[in-house]
Design a protein around this motif. Sequence first.
Motif, PDB file in Angstrom:
ATOM      1  N   CYS A   4      -6.412  -2.053   0.593  1.00  0.00           N
ATOM      2  CA  CYS A   4      -5.643  -2.105   1.825  1.00  0.00           C
ATOM      3  C   CYS A   4      -6.617  -2.180   3.008  1.00  0.00           C
ATOM      4  O   CYS A   4      -7.408  -1.264   3.222  1.00  0.00           O
ATOM      5  CB  CYS A   4      -4.736  -0.884   1.962  1.00  0.00           C
ATOM      6  SG  CYS A   4      -3.847  -0.879   3.538  1.00  0.00           S
ATOM      7  N   HIS A  12      -5.877  -2.101   6.105  1.00  0.00           N
ATOM      8  CA  HIS A  12      -5.482  -1.189   7.190  1.00  0.00           C
ATOM      9  C   HIS A  12      -6.054   0.203   6.947  1.00  0.00           C
ATOM     10  O   HIS A  12      -6.686   0.800   7.809  1.00  0.00           O
ATOM     11  CB  HIS A  12      -3.949  -1.105   7.303  1.00  0.00           C
ATOM     12  CG  HIS A  12      -3.341  -2.369   7.826  1.00  0.00           C
ATOM     13  ND1 HIS A  12      -2.079  -2.418   8.369  1.00  0.00           N
ATOM     14  CD2 HIS A  12      -3.827  -3.628   7.879  1.00  0.00           C
ATOM     15  CE1 HIS A  12      -1.821  -3.669   8.738  1.00  0.00           C
ATOM     16  NE2 HIS A  12      -2.861  -4.414   8.441  1.00  0.00           N
ATOM     17  N   HIS A  54       0.282   4.081   1.151  1.00  0.00           N
ATOM     18  CA  HIS A  54       0.121   4.890   2.361  1.00  0.00           C
ATOM     19  C   HIS A  54       0.822   4.256   3.558  1.00  0.00           C
ATOM     20  O   HIS A  54       1.506   4.933   4.322  1.00  0.00           O
ATOM     21  CB  HIS A  54      -1.362   5.084   2.679  1.00  0.00           C
ATOM     22  CG  HIS A  54      -2.150   5.618   1.518  1.00  0.00           C
ATOM     23  ND1 HIS A  54      -2.082   6.934   1.109  1.00  0.00           N
ATOM     24  CD2 HIS A  54      -2.996   4.994   0.659  1.00  0.00           C
ATOM     25  CE1 HIS A  54      -2.855   7.090   0.045  1.00  0.00           C
ATOM     26  NE2 HIS A  54      -3.420   5.944  -0.243  1.00  0.00           N
ATOM     27  N   CYS A  75       0.844  -1.191   0.000  1.00  0.00           N
ATOM     28  CA  CYS A  75       0.000   0.000   0.000  1.00  0.00           C
ATOM     29  C   CYS A  75       0.887   1.251   0.000  1.00  0.00           C
ATOM     30  O   CYS A  75       1.836   1.346   0.771  1.00  0.00           O
ATOM     31  CB  CYS A  75      -0.883  -0.023   1.253  1.00  0.00           C
ATOM     32  SG  CYS A  75      -1.695   1.547   1.598  1.00  0.00           S
TER      33      CYS A  75
HETATM   34 ZN   LIG Z   1      -2.569   1.036   3.717  1.00  0.00          ZN
END
Ligand SMILES: [Zn+2]
Length: 171
Positions: free
Chosen positions: A78, A80, A40, A38
Motif C-alpha cells: 500500500c 498510502h 488499513h 488495503c
Molecule cells: Zn493503506
Amino acid sequence: MPGPGEYRPDPTVGIKRPEDLPKTKVSVRSRTYRRRPCPHCGHRAYRDRLCRRTLHDLGNTLTGRPRDVVVLYSQHYCTHCRKYFNANMSDLADPGSHYTRRVVDLALRLVVEDGLPYRSAEWALWRDHRVFVPYATIQNWVEAGGEKGEAADRSRPSRLGTLRLLGLHRS
Ligand SMILES: [Zn+2]
C-alpha cells in the motif's frame, strides 16, 4: 466420521522405515490477486510479489496418505500506508498457523466436545486423519480457541462458552 474409541485398521501397521509410509498428497490453492484493498485504508494496492506457505491438512483415511495444502498468495504494497499486506486466506488458516482451519476445528472438537485428553486427541488425529499435531499445540489451540474463534468468526460464538462450561478455559 468414526468415533474416537472406534476400532479402525491402521494402514501403517508393520511399516518400519519412514520412507515406506504413504506419501503426502499435496494440493495447491491460490489466493493471488493483481490488486487488493488495503486492510488499513482501503486503497487498492498492487501486488508486490507472490509467496507460498504450506499447511498440514486432514489426510486421506482410506489410503493413509497425509495431505498438505500449498497456498500461493499475493503480497501487496500500500503506497498510502507504506505497508505490506497479504491476500486474505483466513478461510484456509489463521495467520502464522502451520495447519488448516479444518485441522484446528477438528482438534478442538475432539477435546471440547468429545472430552479427549490432549495426548489422546494427538493420537486420534494421527490414527484417523493422518495429521500429526503435538499435543502441546492442541492445548494452545484450546486455551486460545475461545477468544480467537470469537474474534475471527462470529458464526461460532459458542466455543468460549463451551470451554467455560467444561472448565477447560483456564490459563
Ligand atoms: Zn493503506
